[in-house]
Scaffold this active site. Structure first.
Site, mmCIF file in Angstrom:
data_model
loop_
_atom_site.group_PDB
_atom_site.id
_atom_site.type_symbol
_atom_site.label_atom_id
_atom_site.label_comp_id
_atom_site.label_asym_id
_atom_site.label_seq_id
_atom_site.Cartn_x
_atom_site.Cartn_y
_atom_site.Cartn_z
ATOM 1 N N THR A 37 0.820 -1.215 0.000
ATOM 2 C CA THR A 37 0.000 0.000 0.000
ATOM 3 C C THR A 37 0.856 1.270 0.000
ATOM 4 O O THR A 37 1.914 1.329 0.623
ATOM 5 C CB THR A 37 -0.904 0.000 1.254
ATOM 6 O OG1 THR A 37 -1.664 -1.194 1.236
ATOM 7 C CG2 THR A 37 -1.841 1.197 1.279
ATOM 8 N N GLU A 38 0.357 2.281 -0.709
ATOM 9 C CA GLU A 38 0.965 3.625 -0.680
ATOM 10 C C GLU A 38 -0.159 4.639 -0.516
ATOM 11 O O GLU A 38 -1.334 4.298 -0.694
ATOM 12 C CB GLU A 38 1.715 3.898 -1.994
ATOM 13 C CG GLU A 38 2.858 2.939 -2.224
ATOM 14 C CD GLU A 38 3.535 3.148 -3.574
ATOM 15 O OE1 GLU A 38 3.236 4.161 -4.243
ATOM 16 O OE2 GLU A 38 4.346 2.293 -3.943
ATOM 17 N N SER A 88 -6.708 0.735 -2.542
ATOM 18 C CA SER A 88 -7.433 -0.338 -3.232
ATOM 19 C C SER A 88 -6.881 -0.533 -4.637
ATOM 20 O O SER A 88 -6.857 -1.643 -5.164
ATOM 21 C CB SER A 88 -8.920 0.009 -3.303
ATOM 22 O OG SER A 88 -9.455 0.103 -2.003
ATOM 23 N N ARG A 106 -6.758 -14.174 1.903
ATOM 24 C CA ARG A 106 -8.099 -13.681 2.253
ATOM 25 C C ARG A 106 -8.832 -14.690 3.133
ATOM 26 O O ARG A 106 -9.646 -14.304 3.976
ATOM 27 C CB ARG A 106 -8.866 -13.328 0.977
ATOM 28 C CG ARG A 106 -8.215 -12.107 0.347
ATOM 29 C CD ARG A 106 -8.915 -11.499 -0.803
ATOM 30 N NE ARG A 106 -8.299 -10.201 -1.075
ATOM 31 C CZ ARG A 106 -8.283 -9.595 -2.243
ATOM 32 N NH1 ARG A 106 -8.858 -10.161 -3.292
ATOM 33 N NH2 ARG A 106 -7.707 -8.415 -2.384
ATOM 34 N N GLN A 162 -24.056 -4.712 22.595
ATOM 35 C CA GLN A 162 -25.460 -4.444 22.934
ATOM 36 C C GLN A 162 -25.957 -5.454 23.976
ATOM 37 O O GLN A 162 -26.657 -5.091 24.921
ATOM 38 C CB GLN A 162 -26.304 -4.522 21.651
ATOM 39 C CG GLN A 162 -27.714 -4.023 21.794
ATOM 40 C CD GLN A 162 -27.772 -2.500 21.948
ATOM 41 O OE1 GLN A 162 -26.788 -1.810 21.760
ATOM 42 N NE2 GLN A 162 -28.923 -1.996 22.344
ATOM 43 N N GLU A 205 -6.340 -6.171 3.441
ATOM 44 C CA GLU A 205 -6.355 -7.281 2.468
ATOM 45 C C GLU A 205 -7.526 -7.148 1.484
ATOM 46 O O GLU A 205 -8.127 -8.152 1.079
ATOM 47 C CB GLU A 205 -6.434 -8.647 3.184
ATOM 48 C CG GLU A 205 -5.113 -9.355 3.318
ATOM 49 C CD GLU A 205 -4.372 -9.503 1.997
ATOM 50 O OE1 GLU A 205 -3.571 -8.596 1.678
ATOM 51 O OE2 GLU A 205 -4.585 -10.499 1.295
HETATM 52 C C1 FAD Z 1 -4.103 -1.428 10.447
HETATM 53 C C2 FAD Z 1 -3.761 -1.594 9.008
HETATM 54 C C3 FAD Z 1 -2.828 -2.534 8.617
HETATM 55 C C4 FAD Z 1 -2.471 -2.661 7.267
HETATM 56 N N1 FAD Z 1 -1.468 -3.532 6.910
HETATM 57 C C5 FAD Z 1 -0.988 -3.495 5.634
HETATM 58 C C6 FAD Z 1 0.194 -4.228 5.292
HETATM 59 O O1 FAD Z 1 0.783 -4.938 6.112
HETATM 60 N N2 FAD Z 1 0.673 -4.130 4.029
HETATM 61 C C7 FAD Z 1 0.055 -3.347 3.075
HETATM 62 O O2 FAD Z 1 0.543 -3.306 1.956
HETATM 63 N N3 FAD Z 1 -1.080 -2.649 3.376
HETATM 64 C C8 FAD Z 1 -1.602 -2.691 4.629
HETATM 65 N N4 FAD Z 1 -2.721 -1.957 4.960
HETATM 66 C C9 FAD Z 1 -3.376 -1.164 3.924
HETATM 67 C C10 FAD Z 1 -4.770 -1.660 3.559
HETATM 68 O O3 FAD Z 1 -4.677 -2.853 2.834
HETATM 69 C C11 FAD Z 1 -5.473 -0.512 2.795
HETATM 70 O O4 FAD Z 1 -5.750 0.476 3.755
HETATM 71 C C12 FAD Z 1 -6.736 -0.979 2.111
HETATM 72 O O5 FAD Z 1 -6.428 -1.833 1.038
HETATM 73 C C13 FAD Z 1 -7.589 0.170 1.587
HETATM 74 O O6 FAD Z 1 -6.843 1.140 0.912
HETATM 75 P P1 FAD Z 1 -7.037 2.692 1.317
HETATM 76 O O7 FAD Z 1 -6.864 2.776 2.788
HETATM 77 O O8 FAD Z 1 -6.146 3.525 0.490
HETATM 78 O O9 FAD Z 1 -8.554 3.009 0.981
HETATM 79 P P2 FAD Z 1 -9.163 3.488 -0.427
HETATM 80 O O10 FAD Z 1 -8.710 2.582 -1.507
HETATM 81 O O11 FAD Z 1 -8.929 4.945 -0.585
HETATM 82 O O12 FAD Z 1 -10.715 3.247 -0.173
HETATM 83 C C14 FAD Z 1 -11.543 4.131 0.563
HETATM 84 C C15 FAD Z 1 -12.998 3.625 0.460
HETATM 85 O O13 FAD Z 1 -13.413 3.603 -0.920
HETATM 86 C C16 FAD Z 1 -13.866 2.302 -1.281
HETATM 87 N N5 FAD Z 1 -13.471 1.996 -2.655
HETATM 88 C C17 FAD Z 1 -12.226 1.945 -3.172
HETATM 89 N N6 FAD Z 1 -12.271 1.585 -4.466
HETATM 90 C C18 FAD Z 1 -13.562 1.374 -4.771
HETATM 91 C C19 FAD Z 1 -14.248 0.976 -5.955
HETATM 92 N N7 FAD Z 1 -13.591 0.679 -7.085
HETATM 93 N N8 FAD Z 1 -15.584 0.869 -5.921
HETATM 94 C C20 FAD Z 1 -16.268 1.152 -4.778
HETATM 95 N N9 FAD Z 1 -15.676 1.530 -3.634
HETATM 96 C C21 FAD Z 1 -14.335 1.642 -3.626
HETATM 97 C C22 FAD Z 1 -13.157 1.376 -0.294
HETATM 98 O O14 FAD Z 1 -13.853 0.147 -0.168
HETATM 99 C C23 FAD Z 1 -13.183 2.208 0.971
HETATM 100 O O15 FAD Z 1 -14.431 2.075 1.574
HETATM 101 C C24 FAD Z 1 -3.112 -1.850 6.299
HETATM 102 C C25 FAD Z 1 -4.081 -0.925 6.686
HETATM 103 C C26 FAD Z 1 -4.390 -0.765 8.021
HETATM 104 C C27 FAD Z 1 -5.395 0.286 8.423
#
Ligand code: FAD
Length: 538
Positions: A132-133, A138, A251, A346, A373
């Site tokens: 992730t960056e 996503s 997953r 609850q 994930e």
């Molecule tokens: C505690 C924690 C641990 C983590 N550990 C890791 C790790 O070890 N390694 C790693 O690489 N990453 C890690 N992550 C990252 C995590 O996988 C991402 O936060 C996650 O995939 C979502 O990306 P984002 O936060 O940028 O959300 P976004 O992609 O910005 O999404 C924001 C919202 O928009 C929705 N959305 C996005 N795209 C669509 C679409 N096409 N259609 C409809 N809705 C959409 C999403 O479902 C979400 O509700 C971690 C995150 C957390 C919080």
């Protein structure tokens, strides 16, 4: 080298689970769990012990060739579930190691696998998985971390210079080894990078809503020079495919987290309801308590368990991919775990809102499972797209065959009816290109998930002749009834909401899906709920 083992024997798995229980009871009692949560503290000693010679938990997901146990999907499911029942923060540290190791297992050359997996096995290294960056959440393909090739004297690539910032990396601040996805000229590629590589630094730990015992940081790569033989597979551009290949497994692990956390919350709610007296009797005697806060969640968690077991068995049987099934397992089990944990607060009333009873911690912890994930929405997108195509390509046979399998296995007729009706619903929606509306596609994904979990539970219940056979049969009937009702009413709502279908077409759809029979699948549900409540109290 094989990629992953088909599983360990029952006795070894039992031994691993027993040892895990002993260590966590000794090292992760209630006071420690509450302390780690309140202090936002990663229990480095405990994780070292879990990876140490006594338990060697990481050996479970490492191949036998490097000294691992060659555990399969079912083994990972069970261990993840049990860890999640104790503390999801610690379980997440373990997940991140498995995630970090996966690109090496599926993408590494034999030499790379021997070298890196051998070290991880022997030294019990904490690994982190950096994908992730900030701009690539996503949408992983939007990654900006760059791997620039550096030529050697003979003109071949000697090393890569990697620059970029990884966001939200579990174990980021405590790992000794990182698998990092970066954009090489040939496309996204995984690199193995050691903690002490010059130019690699980590950010401050994130302050989080839950899983506060896990360590989550940025990982900053500022011109980190990595020898070319640390590019996994030694061919550029394979990173996304390598990540995709393991989604079935990873997953499923997160699904197990939802399941384990949900089961623990539910068990606490049941115990509390049996003990706590209000209005002259235990709360558990109130139908409004059991049939709202206990039974529906017990049913969904049974369905999640049946589906996860099915996916694990298929993975252990050697079926490749199972990406959509991994998505269904994760989406369904993590949403079910979240709902169960919420209901457990609850069920505890005001006490549920305090730290002391731990259900609010479980609720905060399990919240992450629908986000990392791949979020629930990303899973819905995968499920919707694939099941839509599969149903159209097979002219509905995909779900009709599922219905036939349920009937052949003696499973509940309501589950078969729901699967048949889903085939019709997807075909009717497709006839006017309705799934092109993302809302409709997501609703169809939700229905597919309800139906496929109902089919899995119906078949499991039909096979079962053990002590839990009656409970399973009641849960299967209830879940299938809900799925059948959902397919009928949501299907019709989709058609009406789109404004694309005439009343005649809607009536024809009702007839094709056997609308009245779908609703009648709930006949006698109250008695079944009573039976489930009774059985759980026992
Ligand atoms: C505690 C924690 C641990 C983590 N550990 C890791 C790790 O070890 N390694 C790693 O690489 N990453 C890690 N992550 C990252 C995590 O996988 C991402 O936060 C996650 O995939 C979502 O990306 P984002 O936060 O940028 O959300 P976004 O992609 O910005 O999404 C924001 C919202 O928009 C929705 N959305 C996005 N795209 C669509 C679409 N096409 N259609 C409809 N809705 C959409 C999403 O479902 C979400 O509700 C971690 C995150 C957390 C919080």
């Amino acid at each position: 080298m094989s990629t992953r083992g088909g599983g360990i024997d029952e006795e070894t798995l039992g031994f691993v689970l027993d040892t895990l229980k002993t260590v966590t009871e000794r090292r992760l009692g209630k006071a420690t769990r509450l302390h780690l949560d309140e202090a936002d503290e990663f229990p480095v000693d405990l994780v070292d012990e879990l990876l140490g010679p006594e338990l060697g938990l990481h050996l479970l997901f490492l191949p036998e060739e490097v000294g691992g146990l060659g555990g399969g999907a079912y083994d990972l499911l069970r261990v993840s579930e049990e860890m999640a029942r104790v503390d999801l923060g610690v379980a997440t540290a373990f997940l991140a190691i498995a995630l970090g190791v996966d690109p090496i297992i599926v993408g590494g050359t034999d030499e790379q696998r021997t070298r890196w997996l051998g070290r991880i096995a022997d030294e019990g290294l904490i690994v982190a998985y950096g994908v992730t960056e900030a701009a690539a959440g996503s949408n992983v393909a939007a990654l900006l971390t760059i791997a620039e090739p550096l030529p050697g004297e003979d003109g071949s690539i000697r090393a890569y210079r990697i620059s970029g910032t990884k966001q939200f990396i579990t174990n980021g601040g405590v790992a000794r080894l990182y698998t990092i996805l970066a954009r090489a000229p040939g496309g996204p590629s995984f690199f193995v990078i050691e903690r002490d590589a010059p130019g690699l630094t980590v950010g401050a730990p994130e302050r989080k809503h839950g899983i506060r015992a896990s360590n989550t940081t940025q990982v900053i790569l500022d011109g980190v020079e990595v020898p070319a033989d640390q590019l996994l597979g030694e061919v550029e551009g394979q990173g996304l495919e390598q990540a995709n290949r393991v989604f079935g497994f990873t997953r499923l692990m997160v699904a197990a987290f939802g399941l384990g956390a949900g089961e623990e919350a539910l068990a606490r709610a049941i115990r509390y309801g049996l003990e706590r007296k209000q209005f002259g009797e235990p709360l558990y005697r109130k139908q409004g308590f059991t049939h709202k806060l206990i039974v529906p969640h017990a049913v969904r968690l049974e369905a999640a368990r049946a589906y996860c077991e099915l996916v694990a068995a298929r993975l252990d049987g050697g079926e490749p991919g199972l990406q959509v099934e991994g998505s269904i397992a994760k989406y369904f089990a993590t949403e079910a775990g979240n709902a169960a944990a919420d209901a457990a607060i609850q069920a505890h009333g005001g006490y549920g809102y305090t730290h002391e009873y731990e259900v609010e911690k479980i609720r905060r912890d399990v919240r992450i499972t629908t986000i990392y994930e791949g979020t629930s929405e990303i899973q819905q997108s995968i499920i919707g797209t694939h099941r839509w195509r599969q149903t159209v390509r097979t002219k509905g046979a995909f779900y009709r065959e599922m219905a036939a399998e349920v009937r052949a296995g003696g499973g509940d007729e309501a589950a078969a009816l729901a699967a048949d009706a889903l085939a019709e619903t997807i075909l009717t929606a497709h006839s006017k290109k309705l799934p092109r509306e993302q809302w409709a596609m997501f609703e169809l994904a939700r229905l597919a998930t309800e139906v496929e979990t109902a089919a899995a539970l119906a078949r499991k219940a039909a096979r079962s002749d053990g002590g839990d056979a009656t409970l399973l049969a009641a849960c299967a009937r209830l879940h299938a009834g809900t799925a059948a009702h959902d397919v009928a009413t949501t299907g019709e709502r989709l058609l009406r909401a789109s404004g694309l279908y005439s009343d005649e077409e809607i009536q024809a759809h009702r007839a094709a899906t056997r609308f009245d029979d779908l609703l009648a699948a709930n006949d006698g549900a109250l008695e079944l709920m009573n039976a489930v409540a009774e059985s759980l109290a026992g």
